[in-house]
Design a protein around this motif. Structure first.
Motif, PDB file in Angstrom:
ATOM      1  N   LYS A 242     -30.068   0.249  58.841  1.00  0.00           N
ATOM      2  CA  LYS A 242     -31.023  -0.738  58.338  1.00  0.00           C
ATOM      3  C   LYS A 242     -31.353  -1.771  59.399  1.00  0.00           C
ATOM      4  O   LYS A 242     -30.545  -2.071  60.274  1.00  0.00           O
ATOM      5  CB  LYS A 242     -30.456  -1.439  57.101  1.00  0.00           C
ATOM      6  CG  LYS A 242     -30.192  -0.538  55.916  1.00  0.00           C
ATOM      7  CD  LYS A 242     -29.905  -1.350  54.668  1.00  0.00           C
ATOM      8  CE  LYS A 242     -28.637  -2.169  54.818  1.00  0.00           C
ATOM      9  NZ  LYS A 242     -28.328  -2.906  53.567  1.00  0.00           N
ATOM     10  N   ALA A 243     -32.542  -2.317  59.285  1.00  0.00           N
ATOM     11  CA  ALA A 243     -32.918  -3.439  60.144  1.00  0.00           C
ATOM     12  C   ALA A 243     -32.149  -4.683  59.696  1.00  0.00           C
ATOM     13  O   ALA A 243     -31.750  -4.808  58.534  1.00  0.00           O
ATOM     14  CB  ALA A 243     -34.419  -3.674  60.079  1.00  0.00           C
ATOM     15  N   SER A 244     -31.935  -5.607  60.603  1.00  0.00           N
ATOM     16  CA  SER A 244     -31.154  -6.804  60.287  1.00  0.00           C
ATOM     17  C   SER A 244     -31.986  -7.790  59.479  1.00  0.00           C
ATOM     18  O   SER A 244     -33.211  -7.871  59.624  1.00  0.00           O
ATOM     19  CB  SER A 244     -30.672  -7.464  61.581  1.00  0.00           C
ATOM     20  OG  SER A 244     -31.773  -7.802  62.397  1.00  0.00           O
ATOM     21  N   GLY A 245     -31.283  -8.564  58.638  1.00  0.00           N
ATOM     22  CA  GLY A 245     -31.939  -9.622  57.872  1.00  0.00           C
ATOM     23  C   GLY A 245     -32.885  -9.123  56.807  1.00  0.00           C
ATOM     24  O   GLY A 245     -33.911  -9.764  56.535  1.00  0.00           O
ATOM     25  N   LEU A 246     -32.546  -7.992  56.170  1.00  0.00           N
ATOM     26  CA  LEU A 246     -33.436  -7.410  55.165  1.00  0.00           C
ATOM     27  C   LEU A 246     -33.274  -8.084  53.817  1.00  0.00           C
ATOM     28  O   LEU A 246     -32.219  -8.623  53.473  1.00  0.00           O
ATOM     29  CB  LEU A 246     -33.160  -5.920  55.007  1.00  0.00           C
ATOM     30  CG  LEU A 246     -33.543  -4.987  56.152  1.00  0.00           C
ATOM     31  CD1 LEU A 246     -33.270  -3.554  55.752  1.00  0.00           C
ATOM     32  CD2 LEU A 246     -34.997  -5.167  56.517  1.00  0.00           C
ATOM     33  N   GLY A 323     -37.015   4.946  53.031  1.00  0.00           N
ATOM     34  CA  GLY A 323     -37.899   4.093  53.816  1.00  0.00           C
ATOM     35  C   GLY A 323     -37.808   2.636  53.389  1.00  0.00           C
ATOM     36  O   GLY A 323     -37.763   1.727  54.229  1.00  0.00           O
ATOM     37  N   PHE A 324     -37.759   2.389  52.087  1.00  0.00           N
ATOM     38  CA  PHE A 324     -37.619   1.020  51.596  1.00  0.00           C
ATOM     39  C   PHE A 324     -36.218   0.486  51.881  1.00  0.00           C
ATOM     40  O   PHE A 324     -36.043  -0.687  52.239  1.00  0.00           O
ATOM     41  CB  PHE A 324     -37.922   0.974  50.098  1.00  0.00           C
ATOM     42  CG  PHE A 324     -37.867  -0.412  49.507  1.00  0.00           C
ATOM     43  CD1 PHE A 324     -38.560  -1.462  50.091  1.00  0.00           C
ATOM     44  CD2 PHE A 324     -37.125  -0.663  48.365  1.00  0.00           C
ATOM     45  CE1 PHE A 324     -38.512  -2.742  49.553  1.00  0.00           C
ATOM     46  CE2 PHE A 324     -37.069  -1.932  47.813  1.00  0.00           C
ATOM     47  CZ  PHE A 324     -37.762  -2.967  48.409  1.00  0.00           C
ATOM     48  N   TRP A 325     -35.206   1.342  51.748  1.00  0.00           N
ATOM     49  CA  TRP A 325     -33.828   0.928  52.039  1.00  0.00           C
ATOM     50  C   TRP A 325     -33.671   0.506  53.505  1.00  0.00           C
ATOM     51  O   TRP A 325     -32.976  -0.469  53.810  1.00  0.00           O
ATOM     52  CB  TRP A 325     -32.879   2.087  51.733  1.00  0.00           C
ATOM     53  CG  TRP A 325     -31.473   1.866  52.230  1.00  0.00           C
ATOM     54  CD1 TRP A 325     -30.470   1.178  51.617  1.00  0.00           C
ATOM     55  CD2 TRP A 325     -30.931   2.345  53.463  1.00  0.00           C
ATOM     56  NE1 TRP A 325     -29.322   1.195  52.391  1.00  0.00           N
ATOM     57  CE2 TRP A 325     -29.589   1.914  53.531  1.00  0.00           C
ATOM     58  CE3 TRP A 325     -31.442   3.107  54.517  1.00  0.00           C
ATOM     59  CZ2 TRP A 325     -28.755   2.208  54.616  1.00  0.00           C
ATOM     60  CZ3 TRP A 325     -30.624   3.404  55.592  1.00  0.00           C
ATOM     61  CH2 TRP A 325     -29.294   2.964  55.643  1.00  0.00           C
ATOM     62  N   ALA A 326     -34.324   1.206  54.404  1.00  0.00           N
ATOM     63  CA  ALA A 326     -34.145   0.956  55.836  1.00  0.00           C
ATOM     64  C   ALA A 326     -34.910  -0.266  56.324  1.00  0.00           C
ATOM     65  O   ALA A 326     -34.454  -0.945  57.260  1.00  0.00           O
ATOM     66  CB  ALA A 326     -34.570   2.187  56.637  1.00  0.00           C
ATOM     67  N   TYR A 327     -36.059  -0.587  55.710  1.00  0.00           N
ATOM     68  CA  TYR A 327     -36.909  -1.642  56.253  1.00  0.00           C
ATOM     69  C   TYR A 327     -37.182  -2.778  55.282  1.00  0.00           C
ATOM     70  O   TYR A 327     -37.604  -3.852  55.712  1.00  0.00           O
ATOM     71  CB  TYR A 327     -38.240  -1.034  56.735  1.00  0.00           C
ATOM     72  CG  TYR A 327     -38.028   0.124  57.677  1.00  0.00           C
ATOM     73  CD1 TYR A 327     -37.560  -0.081  58.961  1.00  0.00           C
ATOM     74  CD2 TYR A 327     -38.254   1.427  57.259  1.00  0.00           C
ATOM     75  CE1 TYR A 327     -37.336   0.979  59.820  1.00  0.00           C
ATOM     76  CE2 TYR A 327     -38.043   2.499  58.105  1.00  0.00           C
ATOM     77  CZ  TYR A 327     -37.585   2.277  59.384  1.00  0.00           C
ATOM     78  OH  TYR A 327     -37.351   3.334  60.229  1.00  0.00           O
ATOM     79  N   GLY A 328     -36.964  -2.560  53.983  1.00  0.00           N
ATOM     80  CA  GLY A 328     -37.057  -3.627  53.002  1.00  0.00           C
ATOM     81  C   GLY A 328     -38.319  -4.453  53.103  1.00  0.00           C
ATOM     82  O   GLY A 328     -39.427  -3.929  53.198  1.00  0.00           O
TER      83      GLY A 328
END
Length: 490
Positions: A242-246, A323-328
């Motif tokens: 995941k990207a940080s700070g999601l 996709g939503f989990w990884a980038y929120g």
């Protein structure tokens, strides 16, 4: 084994060209005595009727009817999976996990149900084949209402999708060049219009194959590439983390008015609903399958639909959820934009270039299926006027002309993707979610006011209501945000 018998109590000669529904494929080796409607006519009338039935053999969709369940699955996968799936994670951001998942599952089940309705309606009466969506609508609703209701949606979903594929494929070619060359040759790189031209030239070159069945290998390649890039997007997203700070909080702001929130919700639902496409080519795909009174094309087509939609589900649901989990809340513009943005230091140029190549190949392959419907309609007009098979040179001219027209529209309206919700609400939603239910009621005539009747009637009305709401929401959004109409500047 004999193919379909001639239509017993119906003559397509009663409908004027170019909308004469050429339902029947008649085997000239079969005997006149086998067809009661023909045996009662004199020799001249029999010859005229047989000639009319044989016109189906002249057209690109029904020229070859030796397809099978695998060919059908290849065509369905190639035409149904597309770049629109990459826009699903932003819809999850608006609706949230629960409601977005419910909407995605509901849309999947709903459109799958209407697909099976169309498969049944293709040969709802023994001996009659409705190998084109428009002709089935004319049969169900009558000549005038059928054309009014479906002519524009069918034309747009064929030609318009080809334009969208040029915009997407040409734009991806530009991204591929910039990725591999690292902007070293920007001074000599092609413009957007030139990339569109390159894509169109390759697409029209492939389009010289004679009929839909001859493109089975192209559809297989398109299906493989579509499944591959969808799988790569979500598997690499899981691998890179995941990207940080999601945040997974819905993007609906408390400061927005109720009307603004409803508009955002409808736009998100529209993104999910429009992720499913291909109903306008389904009957044409089934028209390439063999059929007779003992073994119709229904079972073969059902197997093809089942195979393809198992694979489609394996692409759509992981792509949207992961996709939503990884980038929120940091995803904007879909996965095609977010993925290279977040992982530009983690993904090699080769990996990103490979994804772009897969998208380009799939766009080229998918273009062929949708363009074939336009080629078929052009040749219907020609054969109706000339009463003979379209010559190879004329067929080539039609295809080059269509390629030039779609290229011109793509260059003139490169902002067409921003109108997808508006145009999709007017065309794709009725064709996919509403009309099949009404056509099934009109042709099969189930017990009036029974459970089945009310179910299909309610589902059809809900589809029309959804279409109207999506159009209103899209118009309001365009009125507020405006439209960047970059004419002739792709």
């Amino acid at each position: 084994m004999k193919s379909e018998v001639a239509l017993l109590q119906y003559s397509d000669a009663s409908l004027k060209p170019p909308l004469s529904p050429l339902f029947i494929h008649n085997d000239p080796s079969s005997n006149i005595e086998d067809h009661p409607s023909l045996s009662n006519l004199n020799i001249t009338q029999q010859q005229e009727q047989v000639q009319q039935f044989l016109k189906d053999d002249w057209l690109p969709i029904t020229e070859s009817r030796n397809g099978n369940a695998y060919y059908a699955a290849f065509h369905i996968l190639n035409s149904n999976i597309g770049f629109q799936l990459l826009m699903l994670p932003p819809a999850f951001l608006t609706l949230g996990w629960a409601w977005a998942s419910v909407c995605l599952l509901s849309a999947f089940v709903w459109q799958l149900y209407t697909i099976f309705l169309l498969v049944k309606l293709h040969e709802s009466v023994p001996g009659i084949r409705h190998s084109r969506y428009l002709f089935l609508a004319i049969t169900a609703f009558g000549k005038r209402l059928g054309k009014v209701a479906t002519l524009f949606p069918v034309i747009y979903l064929s030609g318009g999708t080809c334009v969208m594929l040029i915009i997407t494929g040409g734009g991806t070619m530009k991204l591929l060049f910039n990725t591999l060359c690292e902007n070293k040759f920007n001074a000599h790189s092609l413009s957007g219009a030139q990339w569109f031209l390159v894509f169109t030239c390759v697409a029209i070159l492939i389009a010289q194959l004679p009929n839909l069945n001859s493109m089975a290998a192209i559809s297989f390649i398109g299906a493989v590439t579509a499944i591959s890039y969808c799988t790569l997007f979500w598997t690499l997203s899981v691998k890179k983390g995941k990207a940080s700070g999601l945040s997974y909080t819905t993007s609906l702001s408390k400061d927005h008015s109720a009307v603004a929130k409803i508009t955002d919700i409808l736009n998100a639902i529209g993104t999910i609903v429009l992720a499913f496409r291909g109903h306008n080519v389904l009957l044409e795909i089934q028209g390439t399958l063999p059929s007779n009174l003992k073994e119709t094309s229904k079972e073969t087509m059902r197997r093809g639909v089942t195979i393809s939609y198992i694979l489609i589900a394996m692409c759509i649901f992981p792509l949207a959820i992961i996709g939503f989990w990884a980038y929120g809340n940091q995803i904007h513009g879909g996965l095609l934009t977010a993925f290279p943005l977040f992982h530009r230091h983690q993904i090699t140029k080769f990996s990103m270039g490979a994804i772009y190549v897969l998208i380009i190949i799939h766009c080229l392959s998918s273009y062929q299926v949708y363009a074939m419907l336009v080629f078929d309609n052009l040749e219907i007009k020609y054969t109706s006027i000339k009463n003979k098979r379209c010559p190879r040179l004329m067929r080539t001219c039609f295809r080059v002309l269509f390629g030039g027209l779609t290229l011109f529209i793509a260059v003139t309206f490169p902002f067409l993707p921003s109108l997808s919700t508006l145009l999709g609400g007017m065309t794709l939603v009725p064709i996919t979610y509403a009309y099949p239910c009404f056509m099934w009621l009109a042709i099969n005539k189930p017990c009036a006011k029974g459970v089945v009747w009310w179910f299909n009637f309610a589902l059809g009305c809900l589809g029309l209501l959804l279409a109207a709401l999506l159009v209103v929401a899209a118009v309001r959004t365009l009125a507020i945000t405006g439209l960047k109409a970059n004419f002739f500047k792709p």
